[in-house]
Design an enzyme around this catalytic site. Structure first.
Site, PDB file in Angstrom:
ATOM      1  N   PRO A 131      57.658  36.476   6.000  1.00 47.87           N
ATOM      2  CA  PRO A 131      58.144  36.255   4.643  1.00 47.87           C
ATOM      3  C   PRO A 131      57.631  34.976   4.013  1.00 47.87           C
ATOM      4  O   PRO A 131      57.510  33.941   4.660  1.00 47.87           O
ATOM      5  CB  PRO A 131      59.664  36.208   4.807  1.00 47.87           C
ATOM      6  CG  PRO A 131      59.911  35.937   6.237  1.00 47.87           C
ATOM      7  CD  PRO A 131      58.740  36.508   6.981  1.00 47.87           C
ATOM      8  N   ASN A 132      57.315  35.106   2.742  1.00 48.84           N
ATOM      9  CA  ASN A 132      56.881  34.028   1.856  1.00 48.84           C
ATOM     10  C   ASN A 132      55.470  33.523   2.120  1.00 48.84           C
ATOM     11  O   ASN A 132      54.968  32.695   1.361  1.00 48.84           O
ATOM     12  CB  ASN A 132      57.880  32.867   1.860  1.00 48.84           C
ATOM     13  CG  ASN A 132      59.246  33.317   1.406  1.00 48.84           C
ATOM     14  OD1 ASN A 132      59.376  33.957   0.365  1.00 48.84           O
ATOM     15  ND2 ASN A 132      60.259  33.027   2.191  1.00 48.84           N
TER      16      ASN A 132
ATOM     17  N   ARG B 133      53.445  27.801  -2.897  1.00 44.51           N
ATOM     18  CA  ARG B 133      54.762  27.354  -2.441  1.00 44.51           C
ATOM     19  C   ARG B 133      54.627  26.087  -1.590  1.00 44.51           C
ATOM     20  O   ARG B 133      53.915  26.074  -0.593  1.00 44.51           O
ATOM     21  CB  ARG B 133      55.406  28.469  -1.614  1.00 44.51           C
ATOM     22  CG  ARG B 133      56.736  28.110  -1.006  1.00 44.51           C
ATOM     23  CD  ARG B 133      57.291  29.292  -0.193  1.00 44.51           C
ATOM     24  NE  ARG B 133      58.377  28.842   0.630  1.00 44.51           N
ATOM     25  CZ  ARG B 133      58.333  28.762   1.954  1.00 44.51           C
ATOM     26  NH1 ARG B 133      57.264  29.144   2.613  1.00 44.51           N
ATOM     27  NH2 ARG B 133      59.366  28.332   2.639  1.00 44.51           N
TER      28      ARG B 133
ATOM     29  N   TYR C 136      52.428  23.054   3.108  1.00 46.73           N
ATOM     30  CA  TYR C 136      51.545  24.116   3.577  1.00 46.73           C
ATOM     31  C   TYR C 136      50.113  24.010   3.071  1.00 46.73           C
ATOM     32  O   TYR C 136      49.256  24.761   3.514  1.00 46.73           O
ATOM     33  CB  TYR C 136      52.118  25.479   3.177  1.00 46.73           C
ATOM     34  CG  TYR C 136      53.492  25.729   3.744  1.00 46.73           C
ATOM     35  CD1 TYR C 136      53.668  25.956   5.108  1.00 46.73           C
ATOM     36  CD2 TYR C 136      54.620  25.723   2.931  1.00 46.73           C
ATOM     37  CE1 TYR C 136      54.925  26.172   5.638  1.00 46.73           C
ATOM     38  CE2 TYR C 136      55.875  25.942   3.455  1.00 46.73           C
ATOM     39  CZ  TYR C 136      56.028  26.167   4.807  1.00 46.73           C
ATOM     40  OH  TYR C 136      57.273  26.379   5.324  1.00 46.73           O
TER      41      TYR C 136
ATOM     42  N   ASN D  17      52.782  34.621  12.680  1.00 43.40           N
ATOM     43  CA  ASN D  17      53.482  33.571  11.948  1.00 43.40           C
ATOM     44  C   ASN D  17      54.638  34.290  11.281  1.00 43.40           C
ATOM     45  O   ASN D  17      54.480  34.885  10.211  1.00 43.40           O
ATOM     46  CB  ASN D  17      52.572  32.896  10.921  1.00 43.40           C
ATOM     47  CG  ASN D  17      53.270  31.760  10.191  1.00 43.40           C
ATOM     48  OD1 ASN D  17      54.494  31.680  10.178  1.00 43.40           O
ATOM     49  ND2 ASN D  17      52.493  30.896   9.575  1.00 43.40           N
TER      50      ASN D  17
ATOM     51  N   ALA E 181      60.254  32.259   8.365  1.00 41.89           N
ATOM     52  CA  ALA E 181      61.672  31.998   8.623  1.00 41.89           C
ATOM     53  C   ALA E 181      62.255  32.909   9.706  1.00 41.89           C
ATOM     54  O   ALA E 181      63.202  32.527  10.394  1.00 41.89           O
ATOM     55  CB  ALA E 181      62.472  32.140   7.333  1.00 41.89           C
TER      56      ALA E 181
ATOM     57  N   ASP F 153      62.853  40.949  20.443  1.00 41.26           N
ATOM     58  CA  ASP F 153      62.927  42.117  21.318  1.00 41.26           C
ATOM     59  C   ASP F 153      61.667  42.978  21.228  1.00 41.26           C
ATOM     60  O   ASP F 153      61.199  43.497  22.247  1.00 41.26           O
ATOM     61  CB  ASP F 153      64.167  42.946  20.999  1.00 41.26           C
ATOM     62  CG  ASP F 153      65.465  42.252  21.394  1.00 41.26           C
ATOM     63  OD1 ASP F 153      65.417  41.211  22.093  1.00 41.26           O
ATOM     64  OD2 ASP F 153      66.535  42.739  20.980  1.00 41.26           O
TER      65      ASP F 153
ATOM     66  N   GLU G 117      52.284  32.556  18.838  1.00 44.75           N
ATOM     67  CA  GLU G 117      53.123  32.193  17.689  1.00 44.75           C
ATOM     68  C   GLU G 117      52.443  31.030  16.963  1.00 44.75           C
ATOM     69  O   GLU G 117      52.051  30.049  17.598  1.00 44.75           O
ATOM     70  CB  GLU G 117      54.506  31.770  18.179  1.00 44.75           C
ATOM     71  CG  GLU G 117      55.445  31.343  17.090  1.00 44.75           C
ATOM     72  CD  GLU G 117      56.805  30.871  17.626  1.00 44.75           C
ATOM     73  OE1 GLU G 117      57.644  30.489  16.794  1.00 44.75           O
ATOM     74  OE2 GLU G 117      57.021  30.880  18.870  1.00 44.75           O
TER      75      GLU G 117
ATOM     76  N   HIS H  37      52.545  28.350  13.523  1.00 43.80           N
ATOM     77  CA  HIS H  37      53.209  27.733  12.370  1.00 43.80           C
ATOM     78  C   HIS H  37      52.220  26.746  11.761  1.00 43.80           C
ATOM     79  O   HIS H  37      51.649  25.915  12.474  1.00 43.80           O
ATOM     80  CB  HIS H  37      54.478  26.992  12.785  1.00 43.80           C
ATOM     81  CG  HIS H  37      55.505  27.888  13.378  1.00 43.80           C
ATOM     82  ND1 HIS H  37      56.312  28.693  12.610  1.00 43.80           N
ATOM     83  CD2 HIS H  37      55.827  28.143  14.669  1.00 43.80           C
ATOM     84  CE1 HIS H  37      57.110  29.390  13.408  1.00 43.80           C
ATOM     85  NE2 HIS H  37      56.827  29.077  14.661  1.00 43.80           N
TER      86      HIS H  37
ATOM     87  N   SER I  37      52.922  24.355   9.538  1.00 44.11           N
ATOM     88  CA  SER I  37      53.529  23.016   9.538  1.00 44.11           C
ATOM     89  C   SER I  37      54.080  22.690  10.920  1.00 44.11           C
ATOM     90  O   SER I  37      54.264  23.576  11.763  1.00 44.11           O
ATOM     91  CB  SER I  37      54.663  22.946   8.507  1.00 44.11           C
ATOM     92  OG  SER I  37      55.765  23.739   8.919  1.00 44.11           O
TER      93      SER I  37
ATOM     94  N   ARG J 251      60.527  18.838  10.538  1.00 45.78           N
ATOM     95  CA  ARG J 251      61.221  19.416   9.395  1.00 45.78           C
ATOM     96  C   ARG J 251      62.710  19.551   9.691  1.00 45.78           C
ATOM     97  O   ARG J 251      63.224  18.962  10.632  1.00 45.78           O
ATOM     98  CB  ARG J 251      60.560  20.745   9.045  1.00 45.78           C
ATOM     99  CG  ARG J 251      59.084  20.520   8.678  1.00 45.78           C
ATOM    100  CD  ARG J 251      58.398  21.726   8.152  1.00 45.78           C
ATOM    101  NE  ARG J 251      59.043  22.177   6.931  1.00 45.78           N
ATOM    102  CZ  ARG J 251      58.883  23.390   6.439  1.00 45.78           C
ATOM    103  NH1 ARG J 251      58.086  24.259   7.045  1.00 45.78           N
ATOM    104  NH2 ARG J 251      59.493  23.756   5.333  1.00 45.78           N
TER     105      ARG J 251
END
Length: 157
Positions: A24-25, A32, A37, A88, A91, A101, A112, A114, A116, A121
């Site tokens: 999301p986002n 944003r 970012y 990624n 949230a 799961d 995984e 990210h 940032s 944060r």
């Protein structure tokens, strides 16, 4: 629903692609919170990822969704259709047991990512529900983290 895809080019290759899944986002990258970012867009990242994958002898199937269930469906698809997953989850990294799961059912490398440094944060970002089922975690290195994730997947194949 914002999605981007390179499925057609990935399907041309006989080898299974790496699924590069963004949550999301992330469709708002470049707009944003650029102080966190940066100004790089998701389209820029996907172009970068496809070029790096090609240099490594891989293909990348890039997808983005703001919907948890769609991400879960794609992770399920990766069980048969991908050689690795770069995720990624945005949230959802901090909240989604469903994504955890689904990842736990994979028998392929999962990295995984990210953009940032989540540890610099808000405290709620310090815990990831998916890190425990990931092969590795890359955070805080900006968009180069995707390139490093591809290298990690390649090294695990």
């Amino acid at each position: 629903m914002a999605k981007s895809s390179t499925r057609a080019s990935a399907q041309k290759s006989s080898a299974k692609p790496v699924f590069v899944l963004n949550g999301p986002n992330l469709n708002l990258l470049g707009q944003r919170e650029p102080e966190i970012y940066g100004r790089t867009t998701l389209a820029d990242i996907e172009k970068q990822v496809r070029a790096k994958a090609k240099a490594l002898g891989l293909t990348a199937d890039c997808r983005q969704s703001n919907h948890e269930g769609e991400l879960v469906d794609w992770i399920h698809e990766a069980r048969e259709g991908a050689c690795g997953v770069i995720l990624n989850a945005g949230a959802y990294s901090h909240t989604s047991i469903a994504i955890h799961d689904a990842l736990a059912a994979l028998d392929i490398p999962v990295i995984e990512v990210h953009i940032s440094n989540v540890y610099k944060r808000e405290s709620f970002r310090h815990h990831s529900t998916i890190s425990s089922v990931a092969t590795g975690v890359i955070c805080g290195l900006g968009t180069i983290g995707y390139d490093l994730a591809l290298e990690a997947v390649k090294s695990k194949l």
